[in-house]
Every structure is written in C-alpha cells, then in structure tokens.
Write a protein that holds these residues in place. Sequence first.
Motif, short mmCIF file in Angstrom:
data_model
loop_
_atom_site.label_atom_id
_atom_site.label_comp_id
_atom_site.label_asym_id
_atom_site.label_seq_id
_atom_site.Cartn_x
_atom_site.Cartn_y
_atom_site.Cartn_z
N PRO A 59 0.96 -1.32 -0.05
CA PRO A 59 -0.14 -0.08 -0.04
C PRO A 59 0.85 1.22 -0.04
CG PRO A 59 -0.66 -1.44 1.69
CD PRO A 59 0.67 -2.20 1.10
N PRO A 60 0.34 2.40 -0.41
CA PRO A 60 1.11 3.72 -0.41
C PRO A 60 1.28 4.02 1.02
CG PRO A 60 -1.24 3.88 -0.83
CD PRO A 60 -1.07 2.54 -0.77
N THR A 61 2.52 5.08 1.30
CA THR A 61 2.78 5.32 2.65
C THR A 61 1.69 5.83 3.56
OG1 THR A 61 3.64 7.33 1.59
CG2 THR A 61 5.22 5.54 1.60
N THR A 62 0.81 6.54 2.72
CA THR A 62 -0.30 7.21 3.47
C THR A 62 -1.60 6.31 3.92
OG1 THR A 62 -1.37 7.92 1.61
CG2 THR A 62 0.16 9.45 2.66
N SER A 63 -1.27 5.08 3.64
CA SER A 63 -2.41 4.28 3.91
C SER A 63 -2.36 3.82 5.37
CB SER A 63 -2.23 2.78 2.99
OG SER A 63 -3.17 1.86 3.37
N CYS A 64 -3.83 3.60 5.80
CA CYS A 64 -3.91 3.54 7.36
C CYS A 64 -5.13 2.46 7.42
CB CYS A 64 -4.49 4.65 8.06
SG CYS A 64 -2.83 5.67 8.05
N CYS A 65 -5.11 1.46 6.17
CA CYS A 65 -6.32 0.56 6.32
C CYS A 65 -6.01 -0.74 5.53
CB CYS A 65 -7.51 1.13 5.57
SG CYS A 65 -7.00 1.75 3.96
N ASP A 66 -6.87 -1.81 5.72
CA ASP A 66 -6.52 -2.89 5.04
C ASP A 66 -6.83 -2.79 3.60
OD1 ASP A 66 -7.87 -4.98 7.72
OD2 ASP A 66 -5.86 -3.99 7.55
N TRP A 67 -6.25 -3.33 2.80
CA TRP A 67 -6.28 -3.52 1.16
C TRP A 67 -6.70 -4.67 0.79
CZ3 TRP A 67 -5.27 0.70 -2.16
CH2 TRP A 67 -4.96 1.98 -1.43
N ILE A 68 -7.76 -4.63 -0.28
CA ILE A 68 -8.31 -6.02 -0.63
C ILE A 68 -7.97 -6.05 -2.48
CG2 ILE A 68 -10.37 -7.40 -1.40
CD1 ILE A 68 -11.57 -6.12 0.82
N GLY A 69 -7.24 -6.90 -2.70
CA GLY A 69 -6.79 -7.11 -4.14
C GLY A 69 -7.47 -7.95 -5.02
N PRO A 70 -7.23 -8.23 -6.32
CA PRO A 70 -8.06 -8.96 -7.27
C PRO A 70 -8.00 -10.39 -6.85
CG PRO A 70 -6.09 -8.19 -8.25
CD PRO A 70 -5.71 -7.56 -6.63
N PRO A 71 -8.88 -11.13 -7.35
CA PRO A 71 -8.98 -12.49 -7.00
C PRO A 71 -7.68 -13.12 -7.52
CG PRO A 71 -11.02 -11.84 -8.16
CD PRO A 71 -10.16 -10.68 -8.40
N ASP A 72 -7.40 -14.03 -6.68
CA ASP A 72 -5.99 -15.12 -7.25
C ASP A 72 -6.32 -15.89 -8.09
OD1 ASP A 72 -3.56 -15.89 -6.15
OD2 ASP A 72 -4.63 -17.89 -6.31
N LYS A 73 -5.49 -16.25 -8.97
CA LYS A 73 -5.84 -17.03 -10.12
C LYS A 73 -6.22 -18.41 -10.02
CE LYS A 73 -1.30 -17.55 -12.06
NZ LYS A 73 -0.22 -17.39 -13.26
N TYR A 74 -5.56 -18.87 -8.80
CA TYR A 74 -5.78 -20.36 -8.46
C TYR A 74 -6.90 -20.53 -7.68
CZ TYR A 74 -1.03 -20.39 -10.20
OH TYR A 74 0.22 -20.47 -11.18
N SER A 75 -6.87 -19.93 -6.51
CA SER A 75 -7.91 -19.86 -5.50
C SER A 75 -9.14 -19.39 -5.61
CB SER A 75 -7.32 -19.54 -4.12
OG SER A 75 -7.27 -18.10 -3.89
N ASN A 76 -9.18 -18.20 -6.55
CA ASN A 76 -10.20 -17.10 -6.89
C ASN A 76 -10.77 -16.41 -5.67
OD1 ASN A 76 -10.47 -18.15 -9.59
ND2 ASN A 76 -11.85 -19.87 -8.90
N LEU A 77 -9.85 -16.29 -4.63
CA LEU A 77 -10.07 -15.67 -3.49
C LEU A 77 -9.32 -14.12 -3.51
CD1 LEU A 77 -9.74 -18.24 -0.63
CD2 LEU A 77 -11.76 -17.52 -1.49
N ARG A 78 -10.17 -13.21 -3.01
CA ARG A 78 -9.53 -12.09 -2.93
C ARG A 78 -8.62 -11.88 -1.64
NH1 ARG A 78 -11.30 -7.79 -6.30
NH2 ARG A 78 -13.29 -8.37 -7.41
N PRO A 79 -7.30 -11.31 -1.83
CA PRO A 79 -6.42 -11.38 -0.71
C PRO A 79 -6.44 -10.00 0.01
CG PRO A 79 -5.06 -10.90 -2.88
CD PRO A 79 -6.63 -11.62 -3.30
N VAL A 80 -6.27 -10.08 1.22
CA VAL A 80 -6.40 -8.71 2.05
C VAL A 80 -4.99 -8.76 2.51
CG1 VAL A 80 -7.15 -7.65 4.21
CG2 VAL A 80 -8.57 -9.21 2.70
N HIS A 81 -4.32 -7.40 2.20
CA HIS A 81 -3.18 -6.99 2.66
C HIS A 81 -3.31 -6.08 4.25
CE1 HIS A 81 1.13 -6.07 1.63
NE2 HIS A 81 0.94 -5.07 2.65
N PHE A 82 -2.98 -6.74 5.09
CA PHE A 82 -3.36 -6.16 6.55
C PHE A 82 -2.60 -4.99 7.02
CE2 PHE A 82 -4.69 -10.61 6.61
CZ PHE A 82 -6.12 -10.43 6.88
N TYR A 83 -3.09 -4.00 7.36
CA TYR A 83 -2.21 -2.75 7.93
C TYR A 83 -1.78 -2.92 9.33
CZ TYR A 83 -1.90 1.67 9.89
OH TYR A 83 -1.52 2.82 10.49
#
Length: 205
Positions: A59-83
Amino acid sequence: APAASGAEGRGGMASLRRGRRTFLPPLRRSFAGRGCQLAPDRGAKCRDAAPSRISRFCPPTTSCCDWIGPPDKYSNLRPVHFYIPENESPLEQKLRELRQDTQEWNQQFWANQNLTFSKEKEEFIHSTLKAKGLELRTESGQRATLNAEEMAAFYERFLSKNFQKHMCYNREWYKRNFAITFFMGKVALERIWNKLRPKQKKTCN
C-alpha cells in the motif's frame, strides 16, 4: 469453490471502506481502515505491512487501512493486505496474525482444491469422449464438450469423493472464525478501555 472473476479487479487494489455496512458485519467494521482510495502506481514507497505469501502488493505510505486485491488465479479468493498500525498492541497483533494465518490457510486449501477439480474434470471429459469414440476436437476445430447430464454425473461424484475433506474444512473454518470473532471482541473492549482511562484520571483530579 468461489467463482472466478477473470479480469475483474486487475487494475488496482481497493481499500476497505469504513462504515459501509453491506461489506462488514458490526464486529469486523471496527477493524476496517479509514477512507477509501485507489492504489497508486506499484512503484510507490511502502510502509510497514504484514508479510504475506499471497500478495506482493504494498500500500502507499499514507495508507491506514486494510487493502483488498483482485481474485487470485488459483483460489479465486481476494487477498487482504493487512495494515499494521505503529502503536499496535500485543492483542491487536495476535488478532492480525490469526486473520493472516487463516487467509493463507484458506488460500492454500482452495488453490489445491480448484487444481484437483480442474484436473479431474478434464480427465472425466477426455475419458467420456473416448468411450463414445469421439475426439477432443470437433471437425470444425472447436473443443468437444459434454451435455449437462453427463457433467452432472461428474459433479456428483466429485462432491461425494471430497465430502469428508469439505466437512473437515468447514469444521476448521468455523473454529478459526470463532477464534477471530473472540479476539475481535477482546480488542474492541481494549480500545474502549483505553479511551475511558484518560477520562477517569481527569475526574479523579
């Protein structure tokens, strides 16, 4: 397995929006990030973030939250990048690590399960066409397919074969979610207590 989303969401990663009730139940909403914005270029500097084997996005340096990404091509789940907040308490760290570990466990299960499903599906189609004396390609060059009834037999067999595996998955999923909800409650109480303590000191003086 979760449905694939193709190219949906491949642009950037969208942050969790605080207060949007349709996405988060009450307990989880208190842990969502503040604000909502699109991700800048991937070359932007990154702040401290929980390591993840699922997504390499920062995430950008100013981010103060979790980020959700596009679906993974193997699991089809959207990954969460935890802040990770700078003043993260031991209890908040425990909750974050539990959520991250659950995400990686879930990712691994569905990636393997979807791979197995696709492989066995292709084998079933190939063997069924061969038994009928047909080729994998039609005369026009298109890929040969089976009708709905024939595929229904495969789906039924696959679900029956993996019934016990899915039962074990569900038990573990409920167990992990109960633990996460429990720690969410503890963190919420901790935050309330931290907000009330300064007021108590002022009233004593």
